[in-house]
Write an enzyme that holds these catalytic residues in place. Structure first.
Site, mmCIF file in Angstrom:
data_model
loop_
_atom_site.group_PDB
_atom_site.id
_atom_site.type_symbol
_atom_site.label_atom_id
_atom_site.label_comp_id
_atom_site.label_asym_id
_atom_site.label_seq_id
_atom_site.Cartn_x
_atom_site.Cartn_y
_atom_site.Cartn_z
ATOM 1 N N GLY A 1 0.846 -1.191 0.000
ATOM 2 C CA GLY A 1 0.000 0.000 0.000
ATOM 3 C C GLY A 1 0.880 1.239 0.000
ATOM 4 O O GLY A 1 2.020 1.195 0.463
ATOM 5 N N GLN B 1 3.163 9.714 1.158
ATOM 6 C CA GLN B 1 4.443 9.013 1.042
ATOM 7 C C GLN B 1 5.219 9.387 -0.215
ATOM 8 O O GLN B 1 6.363 8.959 -0.383
ATOM 9 C CB GLN B 1 4.214 7.505 1.114
ATOM 10 C CG GLN B 1 3.667 7.102 2.481
ATOM 11 C CD GLN B 1 3.483 5.616 2.583
ATOM 12 O OE1 GLN B 1 2.477 5.090 2.134
ATOM 13 N NE2 GLN B 1 4.467 4.920 3.123
ATOM 14 N N CYS C 1 6.120 0.052 7.535
ATOM 15 C CA CYS C 1 5.731 1.146 6.636
ATOM 16 C C CYS C 1 6.933 1.529 5.778
ATOM 17 O O CYS C 1 8.050 1.615 6.281
ATOM 18 C CB CYS C 1 5.266 2.333 7.472
ATOM 19 S SG CYS C 1 4.774 3.747 6.481
ATOM 20 N N LEU C 2 6.675 1.755 4.487
ATOM 21 C CA LEU C 2 7.759 2.140 3.580
ATOM 22 C C LEU C 2 8.421 3.450 4.014
ATOM 23 O O LEU C 2 9.585 3.689 3.705
ATOM 24 C CB LEU C 2 7.225 2.297 2.150
ATOM 25 C CG LEU C 2 6.644 1.033 1.494
ATOM 26 C CD1 LEU C 2 6.050 1.375 0.137
ATOM 27 C CD2 LEU C 2 7.698 -0.048 1.369
ATOM 28 N N HIS D 1 -4.175 1.083 7.917
ATOM 29 C CA HIS D 1 -2.861 1.735 7.856
ATOM 30 C C HIS D 1 -2.861 2.866 6.818
ATOM 31 O O HIS D 1 -2.400 3.974 7.098
ATOM 32 C CB HIS D 1 -1.817 0.657 7.514
ATOM 33 C CG HIS D 1 -0.411 1.139 7.392
ATOM 34 N ND1 HIS D 1 0.597 0.735 8.244
ATOM 35 C CD2 HIS D 1 0.189 1.985 6.509
ATOM 36 C CE1 HIS D 1 1.739 1.317 7.886
ATOM 37 N NE2 HIS D 1 1.512 2.068 6.830
ATOM 38 N N GLU D 2 -3.394 2.583 5.631
ATOM 39 C CA GLU D 2 -3.359 3.584 4.557
ATOM 40 C C GLU D 2 -4.337 4.726 4.810
ATOM 41 O O GLU D 2 -4.035 5.877 4.497
ATOM 42 C CB GLU D 2 -3.634 2.923 3.198
ATOM 43 C CG GLU D 2 -2.651 1.822 2.793
ATOM 44 C CD GLU D 2 -1.180 2.225 2.890
ATOM 45 O OE1 GLU D 2 -0.852 3.410 2.695
ATOM 46 O OE2 GLU D 2 -0.354 1.344 3.184
ATOM 47 N N HIS E 1 -2.676 7.103 7.043
ATOM 48 C CA HIS E 1 -1.730 7.977 6.324
ATOM 49 C C HIS E 1 -2.454 9.209 5.786
ATOM 50 O O HIS E 1 -1.940 10.325 5.864
ATOM 51 C CB HIS E 1 -1.116 7.244 5.120
ATOM 52 C CG HIS E 1 0.155 6.509 5.417
ATOM 53 N ND1 HIS E 1 1.276 7.128 5.918
ATOM 54 C CD2 HIS E 1 0.496 5.204 5.242
ATOM 55 C CE1 HIS E 1 2.252 6.224 6.053
ATOM 56 N NE2 HIS E 1 1.799 5.049 5.654
HETATM 57 NI NI NI Z 1 2.748 3.222 5.621
#
Ligand code: NI
Length: 163
Positions: free
Chosen positions: A46, A51, A88-89, A130-131, A134
């Site tokens: 995701g 991000q 998380c990226l 999670h997304e 964000h």
């Molecule tokens: Ni993330």
């Protein structure tokens, strides 16, 4: 299509509440294509607009057979509980156990502006939560107790310096 640079903690944009998506045009389609490419390149499931440096209510995901674009996402129903490692990226994929709802129903618009609802459980439900977080300027580490949060951040910074 292009792979965009992924923003990393503690960049400010990650803590910004996204602006609603209002234009469902070619530009948005291109942005989503870039987001998918960036997500696949980083081997994530995701990716939210924050991000790649844009404070927008928008994410893409491809997790356990659920591939979608979610503009103006909302979690409209949750059920149960799960405690699983999450990463998380934007925090170097450093994992930490986060308590989430086991089932979640997402309401959002696709890239054409059409509203949809999608229910998921397990890993995909975690990705929904999670997304969507964000898009509200919230990171998974914000769900952790202070000590564990600091541990994740320290490990992330250490790994970053090694690269
Ligand atoms: Ni993330």
């Amino acid at each position: 299509m292009a792979v965009r640079k992924i923003t990393e903690y503690p960049e400010k944009v990650l803590a910004e509440v996204g602006k609603p998506v209002t234009e469902f045009d070619e530009e948005l389609e291109k942005l989503c294509a870039d987001m998918f490419e960036t997500m696949y390149d980083a081997e994530g499931v995701g990716l939210a607009a924050q991000q790649i440096g844009l404070a927008l209510r928008l994410f893409v995901m491809d997790c356990e057979g659920i591939k979608l674009v979610a503009a103006n996402p909302e979690i409209i129903a949750i059920e149960g509980e799960q405690s699983n490692p999450e990463g998380c990226l934007s925090v170097g994929k450093v994992p930490a156990v986060v308590v989430r709802a086991e089932k979640a129903t997402l309401r959002a618009q696709n890239e054409k502006g059409e509203w949809f609802e999608r229910e998921a459980d397990g890993y995909a439900a975690r990705a929904f939560q999670h997304e969507t977080d964000h898009c509200n300027g919230k990171l998974f580490i914000d769900h952790l107790p202070k000590m564990r949060r600091e541990m994740v951040v320290k490990r992330f910074q250490k790994e970053k310096n090694w690269k």
